[in-house]
Every structure is written in structure tokens, then in C-alpha cells.
Enzyme design. Structure first.
Site, PDB file in Angstrom:
ATOM      1  N   ASP A 157      11.708  13.944  12.819  1.00  0.00           N
ATOM      2  CA  ASP A 157      11.199  13.839  11.444  1.00  0.00           C
ATOM      3  C   ASP A 157       9.691  14.011  11.425  1.00  0.00           C
ATOM      4  O   ASP A 157       8.969  13.235  10.811  1.00  0.00           O
ATOM      5  CB  ASP A 157      11.596  12.490  10.834  1.00  0.00           C
ATOM      6  CG  ASP A 157      11.426  12.475   9.310  1.00  0.00           C
ATOM      7  OD1 ASP A 157      11.212  13.551   8.727  1.00  0.00           O
ATOM      8  OD2 ASP A 157      11.514  11.390   8.716  1.00  0.00           O
ATOM      9  N   LYS A 179       5.779  -2.837   7.819  1.00  0.00           N
ATOM     10  CA  LYS A 179       6.832  -2.100   7.118  1.00  0.00           C
ATOM     11  C   LYS A 179       8.012  -3.048   6.920  1.00  0.00           C
ATOM     12  O   LYS A 179       8.644  -3.473   7.886  1.00  0.00           O
ATOM     13  CB  LYS A 179       7.274  -0.869   7.887  1.00  0.00           C
ATOM     14  CG  LYS A 179       8.326  -0.047   7.124  1.00  0.00           C
ATOM     15  CD  LYS A 179       9.071   0.926   8.023  1.00  0.00           C
ATOM     16  CE  LYS A 179       8.230   2.089   8.412  1.00  0.00           C
ATOM     17  NZ  LYS A 179       8.987   3.109   9.169  1.00  0.00           N
ATOM     18  N   ILE A 225       0.819  -1.213   0.000  1.00  0.00           N
ATOM     19  CA  ILE A 225       0.000   0.000   0.000  1.00  0.00           C
ATOM     20  C   ILE A 225       0.849   1.257   0.000  1.00  0.00           C
ATOM     21  O   ILE A 225       0.305   2.359   0.028  1.00  0.00           O
ATOM     22  CB  ILE A 225      -0.959   0.015   1.214  1.00  0.00           C
ATOM     23  CG1 ILE A 225      -0.171  -0.081   2.532  1.00  0.00           C
ATOM     24  CG2 ILE A 225      -1.987  -1.094   1.106  1.00  0.00           C
ATOM     25  CD1 ILE A 225      -1.044   0.039   3.768  1.00  0.00           C
ATOM     26  N   GLY A 226       2.155   1.122  -0.036  1.00  0.00           N
ATOM     27  CA  GLY A 226       3.006   2.300  -0.079  1.00  0.00           C
ATOM     28  C   GLY A 226       4.469   1.926  -0.021  1.00  0.00           C
ATOM     29  O   GLY A 226       4.845   0.863   0.464  1.00  0.00           O
ATOM     30  N   THR A 227       5.301   2.818  -0.549  1.00  0.00           N
ATOM     31  CA  THR A 227       6.742   2.604  -0.555  1.00  0.00           C
ATOM     32  C   THR A 227       7.422   3.849  -0.026  1.00  0.00           C
ATOM     33  O   THR A 227       7.122   4.962  -0.482  1.00  0.00           O
ATOM     34  CB  THR A 227       7.255   2.297  -1.975  1.00  0.00           C
ATOM     35  OG1 THR A 227       6.592   1.130  -2.450  1.00  0.00           O
ATOM     36  CG2 THR A 227       8.754   2.055  -1.955  1.00  0.00           C
ATOM     37  N   GLY A 228       8.301   3.677   0.950  1.00  0.00           N
ATOM     38  CA  GLY A 228       9.042   4.787   1.515  1.00  0.00           C
ATOM     39  C   GLY A 228      10.478   4.781   1.056  1.00  0.00           C
ATOM     40  O   GLY A 228      10.867   4.085   0.124  1.00  0.00           O
ATOM     41  N   GLY A 268      11.795   1.287   2.744  1.00  0.00           N
ATOM     42  CA  GLY A 268      10.966   0.128   2.992  1.00  0.00           C
ATOM     43  C   GLY A 268       9.607   0.263   2.336  1.00  0.00           C
ATOM     44  O   GLY A 268       9.221   1.344   1.903  1.00  0.00           O
ATOM     45  N   VAL A 325       5.347  -0.724   2.696  1.00  0.00           N
ATOM     46  CA  VAL A 325       4.310  -0.958   3.691  1.00  0.00           C
ATOM     47  C   VAL A 325       3.247  -1.859   3.076  1.00  0.00           C
ATOM     48  O   VAL A 325       2.782  -1.612   1.956  1.00  0.00           O
ATOM     49  CB  VAL A 325       3.685   0.357   4.178  1.00  0.00           C
ATOM     50  CG1 VAL A 325       2.623   0.076   5.247  1.00  0.00           C
ATOM     51  CG2 VAL A 325       4.760   1.276   4.737  1.00  0.00           C
TER      52      VAL A 325
END
Length: 919
Positions: free
Chosen positions: A783, A683, A661-664, A667, A669
Site C-alpha cells: 500500500d 492511531k 489530527i486526521g482520520t483514516g 482509525g 490519528v
């Protein structure tokens, strides 16, 4: 009439007010009199910024008062003289003291015999509710929501048998819902949402004949949805999402139902065919359950929102009803097992703003008929089996802000007409079979901030990209070759650039060093050579697979920057120096890895966790009392302590992309629904980053921090696995994702109204105040950004991502390297390198402005010292996607929030307030 001028105008507690001794009190602001101006009937001092509660006993002398409104002020206590000495207020029918700072226990209201409306919500009242309401024999509305009341809800709520509205939401009540609430037969509203209530819905609720709203969301209620709801003929809204209800949904719920929300439970079985056909139905949400069977065909033409995502539905999407759904604005059927083709009848849903059919098994072509949806803002079709070309008719969706058709089997080229989508913010075409070159017209997408074109068969020359790109440009896993064009450096606001797994040759353009907002550059597995550019800040550069590429360093803004550039020049001139640098770097790397290994062994046994080995998915996990010799630890648990490593691997199909559902930056998610029905977020560290000591440190640091913090607005860590083969963290799942994603989507941003935005700011402040002032030693997050604020389905905010967080020891220097997200970092860190709580305060101020404005305030921050800033009005910075607030309470809160934000971004750290003061 009493001399109100002498009573109020000369009272220092209420001045300065716009009152004049030359006019009668009935013309004064906030004062209302009867028809012949012979007596005062109402006092409304809403949003007057009052702070001294001693004004309350003053009102007791006005024996003709029928209404007192002191809402949205800063009053802190309810004086005993007001509660015991107001016998003169025998006519008072309405008392509104919402949105203040009242604390302590609930006062006794024995003297207010005619009071009908009592509003105490949005304060800080605490304790239990016992018999303080017995004197309120005429009470019709009891509103105590958004306080800190605890204990169980009393079976006796006072002697008023005419009670119509009971609002106790957003408190800390526990235990079961008392049956005796049903004694109040005139109830039309029962709102017990956002507490810690358990057990079933009482059967006696069927005895309440006029009930219209029953809101039980966000508790721990269980059992079945009662069948008796079908016998309450007046019920129009039933909200019970985020509980643990199980079993099948009963059929025959009242025909008057308008809003039905049972999402985020453990319901199973089919959807009763009659539920969707109720003639007055507006919103219907059964998402995030375990429902099976097909989508009912008979759907009410009045329906506006239909959400059935994240279930186990199969069959095809029914086509017969959609031609009649002219009111439908949201259709979400994602994350099921629906097959067949997309019904062309969807093209008749002219008001559709969100269409989400992602993560199903849909086949066939991408329909031309979708081009007629002129109001569509988000189209999500990713992770299906769609084939064929992207139709040019998609360019007719002029209001589209988000288009995701990734991970299908689309072929052909990217149509040049896509450039007509001038409102498009996010375009994701990854994981298809698209070929040819990227059309030159792509540069005309003036609003695009993220462009994902990876994992296709694209080639040719990269055209000029839209300068509006800020988040990411992904061209990885394609067939691009030749030189990397220096024109990409025009993307000065870009944060992530991924060019990996292509056939690029030559050098990385030195002009990339001017991309001052870049945080991640991926050029792995190309044929690059030469030197990596020097960047003005700390940038993660991934170069694996480029054997001729020499990596010296990526600088951060310190006094050493100039020296490193000099070194770079010398290296380019003298190859011997390069060889020597590589040799020294190798030695340092070996030493650092050894130190990191020893450090990991020292820290791997984290207190409070059950430590266990983590091996490949076919091997059983063994619980042990100590860590391994390699620092590999794993502890995964849930509320019942039964999450297993195998469950996570199985439910995500070994971290299949369809669950991502997402990429940081380091990593990805994943969303996983466990066998128990609970949904979690994972994650997972990318394989390459797992070998990097810096990222390993961030992962372990996050575990260390989140195991020691306890706050309702800090994301919960349920478990972790730290192993060289598989590194992931297990979190509480947040349905709405990040605050950043919500604000950049016009659809979701419009759902976050001004009240919700103020609440988001408030909860972030509470969480940071806890970290800075209530935790020992204090924690500085380092952050805080909109990407690291997560939202649940109710748009509640949670602080996340503690990878760079740091314990603050006041007896040490607390020097550090710059950490955080560009645009949110306090300016003093560029030259002091000393981390303090005030750096988080600055970041909080930026996020607060972003919440108000709906976008990052970078232009506003750069104009703080300019003369034009002095004439700036709050209305000039409000998010234009929301209508301006007309409610004085809401408007006053927004002004207050804006004032707080500007105080937080003061250039001098000592001039910024503390988070405790703000909270």
C-alpha cells in the site's frame, strides 16, 4: 598549452563530448581559459553523466588548473593516482565532486596545498575523519555533508587556520561537539545538523568572533540555550530545532539575528520580550515546546514567519503590533490556551498566506476583517469557541486553498458565496450548529477535493456536489432525510462517502456501484432497506443500525464477479434464497470469529514487547510475562521506558476530538505530548471497526511488521494497546503529516523545493530496498501511496501504515486478494492475484511521478500508450507551483528521477527495476 584535444577528445572515458578538433580547447564546453587563452584554468563537467572515475588522473597533467567541477555525475571511487600523483595541481583552489557515488573512506589531500574550497557532499563516503586534512593548509570551506561518516567529530580538523565554513550535516557523528572547533577563529558557518550528537553547546563557541550561521538541528543535544549567544555580534542564523534543550530562553540574543528556530525542544518559561523585537528578524519558530505566559506585544515589522504553536501560552493575541506586520506571511499560534477574540488588526497583514489559530480557546465572532487578506491560502480556526455566522466576506479570499473552522459554535447557514472560492481544495465545517440546507452553489467549487460538513444541523435535499471531490464527502450526524439521491454517484473519483447518523430512507442507489474509486461507504444509523450495490472493487461498507438493509458482498475484480451478480439477481427474485444466504452467512461468521479468536490467542504474544493488561483509564496496568486468554495485549514504552497507559489517556483527555489530527479508513490519528515533553502520534481504531476481524488483523499485522523492521526512513512504532475496549498504536510523530496532504496544499507544496523532492524519492527508495532485499523474509508493503508517506518538519520521508504488509516466501504461491489504494495498485494484481516486490515498485513509480507533478498522475498513466505521450517533455509534467529548476545539478536530478519513475510503471512486472537497483 598542452594538447588538450589529444588528452581529452580521444579519451574514451569522456566521449562523446561536443568537442571539435578544428577549434581551440578554450571554446569547448566545460573548458575555461585565462584572459589570453594561453592556459586552461577551469574544467566544469557538471551533470555530464560521467561514470568512470579513471578520468580523474587525466586532469593531473593540466598543471594550470585552478578549479575542477565534477558535481552531479555518477562517479564511484577516487583513484589513488589522483590523490598521490597530482603534484602538478599546485594552483588548484576549488575541487567540487558533490552529488556522485563516491564511497569508501576519506582520501588523503596532502598534495593540495592551495586548495581553498573542497565540496564532497552528497556521496556515500564513510569511516571516520582523522588527519586526512592536514595537507589542506589553505582550506576555507570544508563541505562533507550528506555522507555516512561516523564516530566522533575530531578535535583536529586540519592545519588550515583560515577555515571559514565547516559543513558536516546529515552524517552519523556521535558524541559531544568538540570544544576545539573554537580554535578556528575565522569560522562563519558551523553546520552539524542531522547527526547523533549529544551534550551541550560548547562554551568556547563564544570565542568565535565572526560566526554567522550555527545549525545544530536534529541531534540529541541537551542543556540550556547558552547566554553567550548574545555576545556573538555577527550571528544571523541560529537553528537548533529537534533536540532536547531545556530551561528558559535567554534574552538579548544578537540584534543581527534573522532566523531563530528552537522548535521541538523542551524549553519552558516565558518568551523573552526582546526576542521578537529584533529589527532584522525574518523567521521565528519556538513551536512544540512547553513555553508559558503570553505572546510578546512588541514584534519586529520585518518578521515574515512566526510559529509559536503547540506550547502552553495563554492570555490574548496581542493586537498592537499586527497593523505594522506588512511582511508577515505565516502566523501559527495553534494548540495553546489563548483566549479572547481574534484581533481585527490581523486584517492589515496583507501578505499573510497561512493563519493557524486552531485548538485554542478563542471566542467571539469570525471576523469580517479577515476577508481583506487577499493573499491568504490556508485559514485554520478549528477547535475554538467561535460563535455567530460565517461572514459572507470570507468569499473574498480568492487564493484560499484550505478552510477549516470546524468544532466551534458557529450557527446560521452556509453562505452561498462560498462558491466563489475557486481555488479551495479542503473545506471543513464539522462540529458546529449550522442549519438549513447546503447551498446549491456548492457544486461550483471546481477545485474542492474534500468536503467535511458532518456534525451540524443541516437538512433538506442534497444538491449536486462538485465533481472534483476525490478524498471525502462527509454529511454524517445531520438531519438529512428522504432518499439518498443517485446524483451522488456522479462523484466517480470519491474515495470516502459518509452519510451516517441521518434519517435517510429507501435503498442505496445501485448506481453507487459505478463509483470505481470508492474505498469506504458509511451509511450506519439510518432507515435504509434493500440491497447493498455491487462495487467493482473491494469497498468497506458500514451499515450498522439499518435493520432492513441486506448486505451480500462487495466484490473485487476477479472471475467470480459475474457469478456474484447473478446471485444478487436471484436473491432479488427469490426471498427464500435470501433467507438461506443469511443463515449460511451467520454460520460462517460464527466460525470465522472463533477461528479469529484462536488465531489472536496464538499470535498475541509478540516477541520483543513487554506484555501487559489494558483496562479502562482508572485501572492500573500490570506487567506480566504472558498474554491474556483473550488476546488482549498492551506494550507502551518510550526512550526512557516510562510511558504509561494513564499518561496517554490523560494527555489526550480520553481521545478528545481536539487532539485528533486526521482520520483514516479505519482509525483516527491523535497528537499527544507526554509529561516528558516528547510528542507522539496515536492511531486509534474506531469502536465499530475494532469488532471487525479484518481491521483487527490489520492492526495486529502492523504491530508484527513494525517490531521486526529497523530503518531510519520507516516510521517507528513505540508501543501498542490491543484490547477489545481500546485499540491503538503509538508512533513517532511526523510534524508535516502525509506527503499527500503536503502536496495538495499550495503553501506546503511551495516549501518542498526540487532538492527536497528528489531527497524524498531517494529515502523512499532506500526504505523499500531494505524491506525487499535486506529483511528476511522480504516484506512487500502492498500500500505504497502518498497518504502512507509521512514527512517530518524537515520534509524527510518515512514509510508508514503496514496494516496490509506481507512477508514474502519464495517457496509459496504468495496469492492474495487485492490490497492497496486505488490509483497506486499494480495492474497485474487485477488478474494474477500474486503479490511480488514488483507491485511495490509500480506504486513507488506512481508516488514518484506524484512528487514531481504535485498531483496524482492518473491522466498521465492513462495516456502512456497514446502517441501524444511519445512527445512528452519532462518540463510538461513539473509541478507548476514551483519555478522551473535553473541549477543544472537540480535539473539533471529531476530528469533522472522522472526516468526512474517511468521505468517503475512499466506494464510488465519483469521489466521494472528492483528497489535495490534503484536505491
Amino acid at each position: 598549452m598542452i594538447n588538450l584535444y589529444n588528452l581529452l577528445r580521444n579519451n574514451t572515458l569522456l566521449s562523446p563530448f561536443p568537442w571539435s578538433s578544428t577549434t581551440g580547447p578554450c571554446s569547448w564546453k566545460g573548458v575555461t581559459c585565462n584572459s589570453n587563452n594561453s592556459s586552461i584554468t577551469e574544467l566544469s563537467f557538471r551533470s555530464f553523466y560521467l561514470s568512470n572515475s579513471d578520468i580523474l588522473p587525466v586532469f593531473c597533467q593540466i598543471d594550470t588548473l585552478e578549479s575542477i567541477d565534477l558535481s552531479n555525475n555518477q562517479l564511484r571511487s577516487i583513484p589513488s593516482e589522483f590523490m598521490t600523483g597530482c603534484g602538478n595541481l599546485s594552483r588548484l583552489r576549488r575541487l567540487d565532486i558533490r552529488w556522485n557515488r563516491f564511497s569508501g573512506s576519506l582520501p588523503n589531500f596532502d598534495g593540495f596545498l592551495k586548495l581553498e574550497l573542497l565540496y564532497l557532499g552528497h556521496n556515500m563516503l564513510s569511516g571516520t575523519i582523522t588527519l586526512q586534512m592536514d595537507g589542506l593548509v589553505s582550506l576555507k570551506t570544508m563541505s562533507l555533508g550528506f555522507n555516512q561518516f561516523a564516530g566522533s567529530i575530531p578535535t583536529h580538523l586540519g592545519k588550515s587556520m583560515v577555515l571559514e565554513e565547516l559543513r558536516l550535516s546529515n552524517n552519523q557523528f556521535v558524541g559531544k561537539i568538540p570544544d576545539d572547533i573554537a580554535n578556528y577563529l575565522n569560522l562563519t558557518v558551523i553546520d552539524l545538523s542531522f547527526n547523533n550528537l549529544s551534550g551541550p553547546i560548547p562554551d568556547r563557541f563564544k570565542e568565535i568572533p565572526y560566526l554567522q550561521l550555527l545549525s545544530l538541528s536534529s541531534n540529541s543535544l541537551s542543556g540550556r540555550i547558552p547566554q553567550f549567544l548574545s555576545s556573538i555580534n555577527t550571528l544571523t542564523r541560529f537553528i537548533a530545532n529537534h533536540n532536547s534543550f531545556s530551561g528558559a530562553i535567554p534574552s538579548g540574543i544578537t540584534t543581527l539575528i534573522r532566523n531563530l528556530d528552537l522548535s521541538h525542544n523542551q524549553l519552558n518559561g516565558p518568551i523573552p520580550s526582546d526576542l521578537l523585537s529584533q529589527p532584522k528578524l525574518k523567521t521565528f519558530d519556538l513551536s512544540y515546546n512547553s513555553l508559558e505566559g503570553s505572546v510578546p506585544e512588541n514584534i519586529s515589522s520585518s518578521l515574515e514567519r512566526l510559529r509559536l504553536g503547540s506550547n502552553r501560552l495563554n492570555g490574548t493575541i496581542p493586537s498592537s503590533s499586527f497593523g505594522r506586520l506588512q511582511m508577515l506571511t505565516h502566523l501559527e499560534l495553534d494548540n495553546n490556551s489563548l483566549g479572547g477574540s481574534i484581533p481585527p488588526e490581523l486584517g492589515f497583514c496583507k501578505n499573510l498566506a497561512l493563519l493557524n489559530l486552531a485548538k485554542n480557546q478563542l471566542t467571539g465572532l469570525l471576523l469580517v476583517a479577515l476577508g481583506s487578506l487577499s493573499e491568504l491560502q490556508e485559514l485554520k480556526l478549528e477547535a475554538n469557541k467561535l460563535v455567530g455566522e460565517i461572514p459572507i466576506e470570507i468569499s473574498q479570499l480568492q487564493g484560499l486553498t484550505k478552510l477549516n473552522i470546524s468544532w466551534n459554535s458557529l450557527n446560521g447557514s452556509i453562505p452561498s458565496s462560498v462558491s466563489r472560492l475557486q481555488n479551495l481544495n479542503y473545506l471543513d465545517l464539522r462540529g458546529n450548529n449550522l442549519s438549513g440546507s447546503i447551498p446549491e452553489s456548492i457544486g461550483n467549487l471546481s477545485s474542492i477535493i474534500e468536503l467535511q460538513l458532518g456534525s451540524n444541523e443541516l437538512g433538506g435535499e442534497i444538491p449536486l456536489m462538485p465533481p472534483s471531490l476525490q478524498i471525502a464527502l462527509n454529511l454524517s450526524n445531520n438531519q438529512f432525510d428522504g432518499l439518498i439521491l443517485a446524483t451522488l454517484s456522479r462523484l466517480r473519483g470519491l474515495e470516502v462517502l459518509d452519510l451516517s447518523n441521518n434519517r435517510f430512507t429507501g435503498e442505496i442507489p445501485a448506481s453507487f456501484g459505478k463509483m470505481d474509486r470508492l474505498i469506504r461507504l458509511v451509511v450506519s444509523n439510518n432507515l435504509l432497506s434493500g440491497l447493498i450495490p455491487v462495487f467493482p472493487r473491494d469497498v468497506s461498507v458500514e451499515t450498522t443500525g439499518n435493520t432492513d438493509l441486506i448486505e451480500l458482498t462487495n466484490t473485487i475484480p476477479t472471475q467470480k464477479t459475474k457469478k456474484r451478480r447473478d446471485v444478487r439477481l436471484l436473491v432479488a427474485v427469490a426471498s427464500a434464497v435470501i433467507s438461506f444466504a443469511i443463515f449460511i452467512g451467520t454460520i460462517i461468521l460464527l466460525i470465522s470469529r472463533r477461528l479469529q479468536k484462536n488465531n489472536d490467542e496464538h499470535r498475541s504474544n509478540i516477541d520483543g514487547f513487554v506484555v501487559c493488561f489494558c483496562f479502562r483509564k482508572t485501572q492500573k496496568i500490570r506487567s506480566v510475562a504472558t498474554t491474556t486468554n483473550h488476546g488482549n495485549i498492551c506494550s507502551i514504552w518510550n526512550y526512557d521506558g516510562k510511558i504509561a497507559y494513564e499518561d496517554i489517556i490523560k494527555t489526550t483527555n480520553d481521545f478528545d476530538i481536539k487532539y485528533c489530527i486526521g482520520t483514516g479508513s479505519y482509525g483516527s490519528v491523535y497528537r499527544a505530548q507526554l509529561p516528558s515533553g516528547k510528542v507522539i502520534a496515536l492511531k486509534k481504531l474506531h469502536q465499530l471497526e475494532a469488532e471487525d476481524p479484518a481491521f483487527d488483523h490489520c492492526f495486529r499485522n502492523e504491530v508484527q511488521m513494525l517490531t521486526n523492521v529497523r530503518h531510519k526512513n520507516i516510521v517507528k512504532l513505540y508501543g501498542f494497546c490491543l484490547h477489545k475496549r481500546c485499540m491503538f498504536l503509538v508512533y513517532e510523530y511526523m510534524e508535516k503529516g502525509s506527503l499527500f496532504s503536503a502536496l495538495r496544499s499550495d503553501v506546503e507544496a511551495s516549501e518542498i523545493g526540487w532538492i527536497q523532492r528528489v531527497n524524498i524519492v531517494e529515502t523512499i527508495a532506500h526504505a523499500l530496498s531494505y524491506l525487499h532485499h535486506d529483511h528476511t523474509p522480504p516484506i512487500v508493503h502492498r500500500d505504497i501511496s502518498s497518504n502512507n508517506i509521512l514527512l517530518n518538519s524537515q520534509f524527510e520521508a518515512f514509510v508508514a501504515d503496514f496494516g496490509t504488509a506481507r512477508l514474502l516466501h519464495h517457496d509459496s504461491s504468495n496469492q492474495t486478494v487485492v490490497a492497496g489504494t486505488y490509483g497506486y495498485i499494480a495492474p497485474e494484481l487485477a488478474y494474477t492475484m500474486v503479490v511480488t516486490e514488483k507491485s511495490d515498485v509500480y506504486s513507488f513509480g506512481v508516488v514518484t511521478l506524484e512528487i514531481i507533478m504535485g498531483r496524482h498522475p492518473r491522466d498521465l498513466l492513462s495516456s502512456l500508450t497514446k502517441p501524444a505521450f511519445e512527445s512528452l517533455m519532462v518540463t510538461d509534467i513539473l509541478d507548476p507551483r514551483l519555478p522551473p529548476p535553473t541549477n543544472p545539478i537540480v535539473a539533471g536530478n529531476i530528469v533522472r528521477v522522472a526516468t526512474i519513475a517511468f521505468s517503475c510503471i512499466h506494464p510488465k512486472p519483469k521489466s521494472r527495476p528492483t528497489m535495490r537497483h534503484l536505491s
